[in-house]
Enzyme design. Sequence first.
Site, PDB file in Angstrom:
ATOM      1  N   CYS A 330       0.740  -1.515  -0.177  1.00  0.00           N
ATOM      2  CA  CYS A 330       0.230  -0.167   0.220  1.00  0.00           C
ATOM      3  C   CYS A 330       1.343   1.644   0.005  1.00  0.00           C
ATOM      4  O   CYS A 330       1.323   1.756  -1.272  1.00  0.00           O
ATOM      5  CB  CYS A 330      -1.128   0.046   1.093  1.00  0.00           C
ATOM      6  SG  CYS A 330      -2.545   1.120   0.965  1.00  0.00           S
ATOM      7  N   HIS A 456      -3.472  -5.343   1.225  1.00  0.00           N
ATOM      8  CA  HIS A 456      -3.296  -5.745   3.118  1.00  0.00           C
ATOM      9  C   HIS A 456      -3.491  -7.383   2.299  1.00  0.00           C
ATOM     10  O   HIS A 456      -4.609  -7.775   1.777  1.00  0.00           O
ATOM     11  CB  HIS A 456      -4.022  -5.042   3.098  1.00  0.00           C
ATOM     12  CG  HIS A 456      -3.598  -3.303   3.356  1.00  0.00           C
ATOM     13  ND1 HIS A 456      -2.522  -3.102   4.613  1.00  0.00           N
ATOM     14  CD2 HIS A 456      -4.167  -2.631   3.564  1.00  0.00           C
ATOM     15  CE1 HIS A 456      -2.197  -1.508   3.965  1.00  0.00           C
ATOM     16  NE2 HIS A 456      -3.141  -1.428   3.022  1.00  0.00           N
TER      17      HIS A 456
END
Length: 515
Positions: A330, A456
Amino acid sequence: MAKFIMVAGTASNSGKTVMVSGICRMLANKGYKVAPFKSQNMSLNSRVSVEDGEIAVAQYTQSVAAKVEPSTHFNPVLLKPKGNFISQVIIQGKPYKNLDYNEYRKEKNYCIEKIKESLDYLDKNYDYVIMEGAGSCCEINLLDDDIANLRVAEIANADVLLVSDIDRGGVFASLYGTVELLPENWRKLIKGFIINKFRGNADVLIDGFKKITELTNIDVAGLIPYDESLILPEEDSQALQAKKVFGNMTSPIEINVMKFSKIANFTDVDALSTDARIKFIDFNEDITGDMLILPGTRCSTLEMDKLKISGMDKKIKEYIDNGGIVLGICGGYQMMGNKLIDEDKIESEIGTIEGLGLFDIITEFKKENKKVIKNSKGTLYLNGSENSEENGINDTSKFEVTGYELHEGITQVNEFSSLEECELIRLKEGFGNNGKGFDGMVKSDGKSLLIGTYLHGILDNKEFKDYLLNLIIKRNSYNYELSKKSANEIFDENLDRLAKIIENSINYDFEGNKK
């Protein structure tokens, strides 16, 4: 009609999150339909619900404990700190507004309305709702605006179990002081005390139990033993202060994780802890691990600036030049690109900044861009293509992977500057780089390996995680065999153990008190 039970605390980190998880699993194992609930949570660790909404990671893991799909109704208000006393406010899974404390106070009635909506939904659809309070339930300077503790318990007509951490000392004073400071109408909701993290001979507490009951007219309902072998996710980044190094301390594998100042979703690395030592490193430390992870962060531009000021950017490049393995997730992935464009200063006051330049990508933050909140899945190709072997990456391994996306920046992939660089995941579901069916980047020169992704939870995929760890073992000729169990299997076993501890330690008739 559901039975509502709240676990409130005398302080932060008293064990509320773990206690709720254990009660949820205990009741789920008895065949009840159970929902966890936290009306308002403040956390940079979040997950994606079944409705593609954002909830705190604690309520997600508690839903796993309860064996139900995670719902936005489990955490109707989520505050994600952005800095300068401003938080992004998530209401029932969706971004609402960026507010400072005084602005947020003015929204209290709206938040309570949404909390009541979620409570009503849970009341109609579950047998039990196990509620978690926030911090201390008697911060007297905040009681008028507290929508995370006993005000909500009163709305739900919940029994309250008050938990305190004896490992910190002063447990009886904490319990007594909490009760005495509460308004009478909220004090009446407390049905029992739970003393958490006890080590030693319980006989030494008998006189204390009698005295606290005499003083408050509330019994000690439970004494929970301290079991350090239980592996459960942490929610609060405060936990990192005492968790600089954790995991399998007998393993030869060391994984370094950059401890960003606004680190988010740091539980992404927990899946590695069974087979590796995880070491969080500060901006001024050296990289000593077999792999470096650049995790998520609430402010990518701010962290990139800190990497440059500290000289860590040069250390990362030197690490790569020496054949290092780097995984960016991310915000960490965004920083691996050429540039982070933030003309509107959405991320921070830093604005636009050059990235590490490891991938030929740029990430742009714009006010009109909607936050990406998605459960994602696809096929991960380490050579970037199902068929091609002409891109400089000889490894043709591929893995089916799942994860979840929570990001505001949109990443554009430029024309590949070399055949070494490829997109990482062909998505079946999700947004990825720019909504065109691909996520992340992978790059190798035969020595170093660079991987970046928006997903994630990527390391929860055992096949991919084991590939990385086995690569480390092979490179370093380590004499070590990886665990046969996945992180999810180990977590599930720990939840069952926790449920047994709760059942054997708490003298509260959960089923007998069912409405």
